[in-house]
Design an enzyme around this catalytic site. Structure first.
Site, mmCIF file in Angstrom:
data_model
loop_
_atom_site.group_PDB
_atom_site.id
_atom_site.type_symbol
_atom_site.label_atom_id
_atom_site.label_comp_id
_atom_site.label_asym_id
_atom_site.label_seq_id
_atom_site.Cartn_x
_atom_site.Cartn_y
_atom_site.Cartn_z
ATOM 1 N N LYS A 64 0.818 -1.210 0.000
ATOM 2 C CA LYS A 64 0.000 0.000 0.000
ATOM 3 C C LYS A 64 0.858 1.270 0.000
ATOM 4 O O LYS A 64 0.425 2.306 -0.480
ATOM 5 C CB LYS A 64 -0.932 0.020 1.212
ATOM 6 C CG LYS A 64 -1.868 -1.166 1.340
ATOM 7 C CD LYS A 64 -2.914 -1.193 0.255
ATOM 8 C CE LYS A 64 -4.064 -2.154 0.555
ATOM 9 N NZ LYS A 64 -3.685 -3.579 0.495
HETATM 10 C C1 LIG Z 1 -4.330 -4.647 -0.027
HETATM 11 C C2 LIG Z 1 -3.560 -5.892 -0.123
HETATM 12 C C3 LIG Z 1 -3.840 -6.848 -1.113
HETATM 13 C C4 LIG Z 1 -4.995 -6.685 -2.091
HETATM 14 O O1 LIG Z 1 -4.777 -5.647 -3.006
HETATM 15 P P1 LIG Z 1 -6.027 -5.035 -3.812
HETATM 16 O O2 LIG Z 1 -5.476 -3.857 -4.529
HETATM 17 O O3 LIG Z 1 -7.026 -4.657 -2.779
HETATM 18 O O4 LIG Z 1 -6.519 -6.103 -4.711
HETATM 19 C C5 LIG Z 1 -3.047 -7.979 -1.170
HETATM 20 N N1 LIG Z 1 -2.040 -8.169 -0.295
HETATM 21 C C6 LIG Z 1 -1.756 -7.289 0.672
HETATM 22 C C7 LIG Z 1 -0.658 -7.586 1.628
HETATM 23 C C8 LIG Z 1 -2.488 -6.114 0.788
HETATM 24 O O5 LIG Z 1 -2.188 -5.230 1.748
#
Ligand SMILES: *Cc1c(COP(=O)(O)O)cnc(C)c1O
Length: 497
Positions: free
Chosen positions: A113
């Protein structure tokens, strides 16, 4: 370039306005009116650029109302070496000729993120200045665990903004919870919601759509916005690493410029993989986008059947950031599937809200399947993968990445042996208890999170992220809990003094 709503209507905004607002007035998501291209020649020139320069080159194509220097200031501050522990920002680790892991977790919160949420606040503040916005912007975040902390890190003490994070009370890992409830900063609030992630996300969406409440806030010069992946300013920076990893692979000699690769993406809200779709549409040689899910396999079912049906049991898994039944960003994909016929998107979204499902029909389903493939794995299989990959290759996967790895293997069995870039979305230390359990075959009992962190570092020989180790001694600052029905009152109490 202008931005329009996926659900139709006449709203046409600049990038700065779209980023400031987050969500379109009619509840739709903003999409760019045209898609810029990035040619293979232009991409080839990226070999000489560092990650910051690559990001600036990509973003300027979408954020046409930002000046070059505004964009450079944003990305230079975001992807600085004080924030990211690897000088490459998003390094690619080749485990063999066909399996390349793209590590997206070297930022301050140890999950991918950060790749977007280090940039978004800067794009947002620039947008506020550009649009001469006087109001305070209150960012409401619903998190399945990782977005919350990344948003808090990104927005903490950023002028003219406030952040309120809602997380599902029993739906995040202990490290994730600690990361959030220890957050310092004058403009931050963190609240546990008695419900799961979808409850928290729906609660936030309801607040956004509540006109009376919004005008009440307006009276206090406050406007709401979002840092969830529905915000275009969060999605656009994610396109960068698809191109960047591809050109790194070319530079390594593993593929030739123009060869197709498959991307395997552990998916929840469909933001990450959608960025891959944008890369494909912009000209990146992508074979398939492989959508990896855990037991909450609503997306796999959709890609396999063309029917989206959220009416199913919600499962708590060891890959909690993917425990999602309503994938918001899929709406943007639908917009591209129907080639801009936005009434259709609005119709399906209305069905989803009302009946919990919709169906796209055989023709569009076929188009979808040409681009995407999807599979899912349960927790046992995920743990087996973590152990196997560690034993055979000395590489430590976090549970989300392990889901992707295994779905990538399932896809290979379908007969497509093209090189795979597997997106690794979290540091294994962030989910240390599940990873340790996978390696040791049983859960350790009676040891707290921080003992487990140390145990994992000792066992694997991997270095634990400093920021996670530091959590142990930080004071707990946020203790608030609320019911889903109280979320609005809670926002009001925090914002309106
Ligand atoms: C948010 C997240 C995901 C999923 O990503 P999206 O963009 O919501 O599909 C997968 N793995 C981790 C560790 C995340 O923090």
């Amino acid at each position: 370039m202008k931005y329009i709503s996926t659900r139709g209507g006449n709203e046409e905004l600049s990038a700065a306005e779209a980023i400031k607002c987050g969500l379109a007035k009619n509840g739709g998501l903003f999409v760019p009116q045209e898609l810029p291209k990035l040619t293979l020649e232009e991409l080839s020139a990226w070999q000489k650029l560092d990650y910051r320069q690559r990001a600036a080159d990509l973003l300027r194509r979408f954020l046409t109302d930002y000046s070059q220097s505004e964009i450079e200031d944003c990305v230079n501050a975001a992807y600085s070496e004080s924030k990211f522990s690897d000088p490459k920002i998003a390094p690619l680790r080749s485990l063999d000729a066909k399996r390349h892991v793209l590590e997206l977790w070297h930022g301050p919160t140890s999950a991918f993120k950060d790749m977007a949420l280090q940039v978004l606040p800067r794009l947002m503040v620039t947008a506020l200045a550009k649009t001469k916005e006087k109001a305070q912007v209150a960012i409401l975040v619903a998190t399945s665990g990782d977005t919350g902390k990344a948003a808090l890190e990104g927005f903490c003490d950023v002028a003219q903004t406030q952040v309120i994070v809602f997380y599902p009370k029993d739906g995040v890992s202990e490290i994730q919870r600690r990361q959030m409830v220890t957050q310092a900063g004058e403009n931050v609030a963190v609240v546990a919601v008695e419900g799961n992630f979808d409850d928290a996300q729906s609660g936030v969406k309801t607040i956004f759509a509540d006109e009376a409440f919004n005008s009440l806030l307006e009276d206090s010069e406050i406007r709401l916005s979002s840092a969830n992946s529905i915000n275009w300013g969060r999605l656009a920076p994610q396109i960068v690493y698809y191109f960047s990893s591809y050109i790194d692979l070319v530079a390594s000699g593993a593929i030739k410029l123009g060869d197709k690769v498959n991307f395997v993406v552990p998916t929840g809200n469909f933001g990450n993989i959608l960025a891959g779709y944008y890369a494909l549409r912009m000209g990146l040689p992508v074979g398939r986008l492989i959508c990896a899910a855990n037991r909450n396999n609503v997306l796999s079912d959709f890609i396999q059947s063309g029917r989206y049906d959220r009416k199913r049991e919600f499962h708590k898994t060891i890959s909690p950031s993917m425990d999602i039944l309503i994938s918001s960003n899929l709406e943007r994909m639908l917009y591209y599937l129907v080639q801009g016929e936005r009434e259709k998107v609005a119709e399906w979204m209305a069905c989803l809200a009302k009946d919990g499902c919709y169906e796209i029909g055989a023709q569009l389903h076929e188009v979808l399947q040409e681009i995407f493939w999807s599979g899912w794995v349960d927790d046992d299989e995920t743990q087996r993968m973590i152990k196997e990959v560690y034993q055979e290759r000395g590489y430590l996967l976090d549970p989300h990445t392990a889901v992707a790895w295994q779905v990538g293997e399932k896809y290979r069995l379908q007969g497509d042996d093209a090189p795979q870039i597997i997106l690794s979305t979290a540091s294994p230390f962030k989910f240390n208890d599940s990873v340790l359990e996978a390696l040791e075959g049983e859960k350790r009992s009676g040891e707290d999170e921080f003992a487990l962190l140390k145990a994992l570092a000792e066992k694997s020989g991997w270095k634990m992220p400093q920021k996670l180790a530091e959590l142990e001694t930080l004071p707990l600052r946020h203790q608030k809990t609320c019911a889903v029905s109280e979320m609005r009152a809670c926002v009001q109490q925090i914002l309106v003094k």
